[in-house]
Design a protein around this motif. Structure first.
Motif, PDB file in Angstrom:
ATOM      1  N   HIS A 133       2.308   1.979  -3.414  1.00 32.67           N
ATOM      2  CA  HIS A 133       1.332   2.599  -4.309  1.00 32.67           C
ATOM      3  C   HIS A 133       1.203   4.095  -4.057  1.00 32.67           C
ATOM      4  O   HIS A 133       0.954   4.872  -4.989  1.00 32.67           O
ATOM      5  CB  HIS A 133      -0.036   1.921  -4.146  1.00 32.67           C
ATOM      6  N   ARG A 134       1.366   4.499  -2.783  1.00 34.09           N
ATOM      7  CA  ARG A 134       1.197   5.909  -2.444  1.00 34.09           C
ATOM      8  C   ARG A 134       2.473   6.715  -2.641  1.00 34.09           C
ATOM      9  O   ARG A 134       2.446   7.944  -2.653  1.00 34.09           O
ATOM     10  CB  ARG A 134       0.740   6.040  -0.986  1.00 34.09           C
ATOM     11  N   ALA A 135       3.610   6.037  -2.765  1.00 39.51           N
ATOM     12  CA  ALA A 135       4.908   6.714  -2.801  1.00 39.51           C
ATOM     13  C   ALA A 135       5.319   7.081  -4.223  1.00 39.51           C
ATOM     14  O   ALA A 135       4.877   6.481  -5.201  1.00 39.51           O
ATOM     15  CB  ALA A 135       5.972   5.829  -2.163  1.00 39.51           C
ATOM     16  N   ASP A 136       6.180   8.056  -4.292  1.00 40.97           N
ATOM     17  CA  ASP A 136       6.816   8.428  -5.559  1.00 40.97           C
ATOM     18  C   ASP A 136       8.165   7.711  -5.611  1.00 40.97           C
ATOM     19  O   ASP A 136       9.127   8.111  -4.953  1.00 40.97           O
ATOM     20  CB  ASP A 136       7.002   9.941  -5.629  1.00 40.97           C
TER      21      ASP A 136
ATOM     22  N   LEU B  78       0.830  -1.204   0.000  1.00 36.10           N
ATOM     23  CA  LEU B  78       0.000   0.000   0.000  1.00 36.10           C
ATOM     24  C   LEU B  78       0.868   1.258   0.000  1.00 36.10           C
ATOM     25  O   LEU B  78       0.561   2.235  -0.705  1.00 36.10           O
ATOM     26  CB  LEU B  78      -0.926  -0.006   1.217  1.00 36.10           C
ATOM     27  N   ARG B  79       1.938   1.240   0.764  1.00 36.36           N
ATOM     28  CA  ARG B  79       2.831   2.401   0.810  1.00 36.36           C
ATOM     29  C   ARG B  79       3.550   2.592  -0.517  1.00 36.36           C
ATOM     30  O   ARG B  79       3.822   3.724  -0.929  1.00 36.36           O
ATOM     31  CB  ARG B  79       3.825   2.253   1.963  1.00 36.36           C
TER      32      ARG B  79
END
Length: 300
Positions: free
Chosen positions: A41-44, A38-39
């Protein structure tokens, strides 16, 4: 499957292995890996040069938080055995058996549970997964020198308390079969003969016992083991963390998982998980796997 998902799946086995060794819990390890996904997916991650290292750091940090929280709750909820990883040495699932063969033994996980969170993280990452000390130090917010000391202290604890298992799985199985044969016959002398003089028996009944109960010494453990004789007809051979063990099943209901550490041809540790709730979470019985026939009892 998109490219990011595909890249993550390539790293999933290693991440799961890191988390399991950190936490000794199958469910919590899976939760940590899922949270890392999940992280991600949220990270650049455009500027991330080494995705595997980045994901390992994320999982390790999540595990460190769990370990710190667990340490604070330990007095309230007691100390319990780590989750076993169970498979069946029937040759029907070679891929799973390969994973189990690379598993860390349950006896080592028991010792890892005695380490501080920082010691455990330092040892697991550096000694088991070759993560450089500077990266581990940044994660646990210690100097490199202090991190080396933490890993060294953990290493000494592991080397001093975790026996080296016999590599021959067939030989392990022979010793376990001899143990159950002696228990079934109520032969105390035969039990003592198959047990190391300093053998340790740990039993975790879950809610029925706040703490894991521990017995030490061949005579003491043999006396306890005689009561296992009645379980012999219900004991099915299994791989428990890559070593010879058994799953005890009666009337289709799992009663316990028993992990054996065999070293020098004798049993040096027996770890028994008899917590019915946890057994449901970590155990898949052989006949519940698609296409499998019921497992056979241990040899007489």
């Amino acid at each position: 499957m998109d490219e990011l998902t595909e890249r993550f799946e390539e790293h999933r086995p290693r991440l799961r292995a890191v988390a399991y060794r950190m936490l000794g819990s199958v469910a919590e390890a899976e939760d940590a890996v899922q949270e890392a996904w999940l992280r991600l997916h949220r990270a650049d991650t455009d500027e991330v040069e080494n995705l595997g290292a980045w994901l390992t750091t994320v999982v390790a940090r999540l595990c460190l938080n769990v370990l710190r929280s667990r340490e604070q709750r330990r007095e309230e909820f007691g100390v319990h055995l780590p989750d076993p990883v169970v498979g069946y040495d029937d040759g029907t699932d070679p891929e799973h058996e390969a994973v189990l063969a690379d598993s860390v033994g349950l006896a080592m996980l028991v010792v890892l549970d005695t380490l501080t969170p920082a010691e455990r993280v330092a040892f697991v990452l550096h000694d088991l997964f070759a993560v450089p000390f500077d990266q581990v130090a940044a994660l646990i917010e210690k100097s490199v020198a202090a991190t080396r000391q933490l890993a060294s202290r953990a290493r000494r604890r592991v080397q001093g308390q975790v026996p080296t298992p016999d590599p021959d799985l067939a030989r392990q199985r022979d010793v376990v079969n001899a143990f159950f044969a002696a228990a079934r016959d109520g032969d105390l002398d035969a039990l003592v003969a198959v047990l190391d003089p300093d053998v340790v028996l740990r039993s975790d009944a879950g809610a029925a016992s706040r703490f894991t109960v521990t017995y030490t010494g061949a005579r003491t453990v043999a006396g306890q083991a005689v009561t296992f004789g009645r379980l012999s007809p219900f004991a099915r051979p299994a791989l428990v963390n890559g070593a010879a063990g058994v799953v005890v099943v009666a009337n289709g209901r799992p009663l316990s998982v028993m992990a054996f550490t065999v070293s020098g041809g004798r049993i040096v540790a027996i770890d028994v998980l008899a917590d019915s709730e946890r057994l449901q979470d970590v155990l898949v019985l052989p006949h519940e796997r698609e296409g499998d026939a019921p497992a056979v009892p241990l040899e007489s």
